[in-house]
Design an enzyme around this catalytic site. Structure first.
Site, short mmCIF file in Angstrom:
data_model
loop_
_atom_site.label_atom_id
_atom_site.label_comp_id
_atom_site.label_asym_id
_atom_site.label_seq_id
_atom_site.Cartn_x
_atom_site.Cartn_y
_atom_site.Cartn_z
N ASP A 157 23.22 -1.53 -10.25
CA ASP A 157 22.13 -2.26 -10.90
C ASP A 157 22.23 -2.10 -12.42
O ASP A 157 23.00 -1.27 -12.92
CB ASP A 157 20.78 -1.75 -10.36
CG ASP A 157 19.73 -2.84 -10.34
OD1 ASP A 157 19.85 -3.80 -11.11
OD2 ASP A 157 18.76 -2.71 -9.56
N TYR A 186 21.41 -9.74 -15.77
CA TYR A 186 20.81 -9.12 -16.95
C TYR A 186 21.31 -9.75 -18.25
O TYR A 186 20.77 -9.48 -19.33
CB TYR A 186 21.07 -7.61 -16.95
CG TYR A 186 20.30 -6.90 -15.84
CD1 TYR A 186 18.95 -6.58 -16.01
CD2 TYR A 186 20.91 -6.59 -14.63
CE1 TYR A 186 18.24 -5.95 -15.00
CE2 TYR A 186 20.21 -5.96 -13.61
CZ TYR A 186 18.87 -5.64 -13.80
OH TYR A 186 18.17 -5.03 -12.79
N ASP A 214 15.27 -11.33 -8.08
CA ASP A 214 15.22 -10.77 -6.72
C ASP A 214 14.58 -11.76 -5.74
O ASP A 214 13.59 -12.39 -6.04
CB ASP A 214 14.35 -9.50 -6.70
CG ASP A 214 14.96 -8.36 -7.50
OD1 ASP A 214 16.05 -8.55 -8.09
OD2 ASP A 214 14.34 -7.28 -7.53
#
Ligand code: GLA
Length: 414
Positions: free
Chosen positions: A165, A201, A225
């Site tokens: 992540d 990101y 998500d």
């Protein structure tokens, strides 16, 4: 110079063809030649660490052991689902004296290595989660400054997949971080499938470099998500179609766009909507990572997730991602080129009022329908399996699609 053997020559030719036809180079770890299939805890079980009051659903070794058991006994493994994946909230808040991550001792009393052994004993593979920044998104220790140690720890434990992540990290350092972890994993010598969130990101700041991402990662999340709702699934599909010119060419054997988990079998989607998620995830050549409770899943959802015809589309060896071709009369048409010159077609009914509506398959609505000249053979896979037989450009074939459902077809040229 050594003479080139016959076998050597074949390898050389194949290698040369490979170099010239693959549009973008993929991560060279031999993994994810087809979209990854398995189970990942996040959407359904989140960061439930309360094993005292909720022992059956908390993030603990029991959860993964039970999922692994069921994956074998209930036909999931046979259908192709292979990876049992841990997401966030598994570690202890402290690293050990040697700086290594360690599992929460109360929830994983036997440690991750024993869990990996158990999962392997079932013929399955184990995935784990970490973060390239200072903390995971859930506030557990991040891997910043520990990439080599963490990669080696995961390899020592026998882990087979890492979801990495990107929380708590300066966005300008994402490229360096994801690439360095890719190298660190490679250097362990263990085959560890590498699942990234790098582009997700980066998008808020600039268009990511997909050639670089594909070189480092086996799949990569692009967008927010997934939630257990039709709105969430629709937003992911819209984002994907809106960016398809940029992201579709990046996908192929070894590296895939990841629109996030399948939420089929949970609470938020109607059956028609579950069919849409399954059909479109197959069209998009997405990883099929279910996040649901396999110990207690309704038979219809199970049948859908284990549908061999849909899985065959997902896993088609050509490995080309599909895309949206039309939005017409509140329908969306998506297509995916398959091996053998075949085509998969998905027609989604976006009208969320009324009953099933007919969609005529003609050249006007569907330019690739030209595949049916002079003739083609059509199979309907969803909403129910039906051989629709031999068709031509003049056929008046109409597929009937439920509200927020999808008709999924395969077309074979004759
Ligand atoms: C991020 C990821 C999710 C999940 C959570 C865990 O939001 O995108 O998939 O891993 O973190 O905290």
């Amino acid at each position: 110079m050594k003479p080139v053997t016959k076998m050597g020559a074949v390898v050389l030719v194949l290698f040369t063809i490979g170099v010239f036809i693959s549009p973008v180079k993929s991560l060279d770890n031999g993994l994810a030649l087809k979209p990854t299939m398995g189970w990942l805890h996040w959407e359904r079980f989140m960061c439930n660490v309360d094993c005292d009051t909720d022992p059956n659903n908390c993030i603990s070794e029991n959860l993964y052991m039970q999922m692994a058991d069921v994956m074998v006994t209930e036909g999931w493994k046979e259908a192709g689902y292979e990876y049992v994946c841990i997401d966030d909230c598994w570690p202890s808040h402290q690293r050990d004296a040697k700086g290594r991550l360690q599992a929460d001792p109360k929830r994983f009393p036997r440690g991750i290595k024993k869990l990996a052994d158990y999962v392997h004993s079932k013929g399955l593979k184990l995935g784990i989660y970490a973060d390239l920044g200072t903390f995971t998104c859930g506030g557990f220790p991040g891997s910043m400054g520990y990439y080599d140690i963490d990669a080696q720890t995961f390899a020592d434990w026998g882990v087979d997949l890492l979801k990495f992540d990107g929380c708590y990290m300066k966005w300008t350092l994402l490229g360096e971080g994801y690439t360095n972890m890719s190298i660190a994993l490679n250097q362990t010598g263990r085959s560890i499938l590498y699942s990234c969130e790098w582009p997700l990101y980066e998008w808020p700041h600039h268009q990511p470099d997909y050639a670089a991402i594909r070189k480092a990662c086996n799949h990569w999340r692009n967008f927010a998500d997934v939630y257990d709702s039709w709105d969430s699934v629709k937003t992911i599909l819209d984002w994907t179609a809106d960016h398809q010119d940029v992201i579709v060419p990046a996908a192929g054997p070894g590296g895939w766009n990841d629109p996030d988990m399948l939420v089929i079998g949970n609470f938020g989607l109607s059956h028609a909507q579950q069919e849409s998620q399954m059909a479109l995830w197959a069209i998009m050549a997405s990883p099929l990572l279910m996040s649901n409770d396999l110990r207690d899943i309704c038979p219809r959802s199970k049948q859908l997730l284990q549908n061999t015809r849909i899985i065959a589309i997902s896993q088609d060896p050509l490995g080309r991602q599909g895309y949206r071709t039309a939005k017409v009369d509140s329908f969306e048409v998506w297509e995916r080129h398959l091996s053998g010159g075949r085509l998969a077609l998905a027609v989604m009914n976006k009208q969320e009022i009324g009953g099933p509506r007919g969609f005529p398959l003609t050249l006007a609505t569907l330019p690739s329908w030209k595949i049916c000249h002079p003739q083609c053979n059509v199979t309907q896979v969803l909403p129910s399996y039906k051989e629709l037989g031999v068709q031509t450009l003049l056929s008046k074939l109409v597929v009937v699609v439920n509200p927020s459902g999808t008709a999924l077809l395969t077309v074979t040229p004759i």
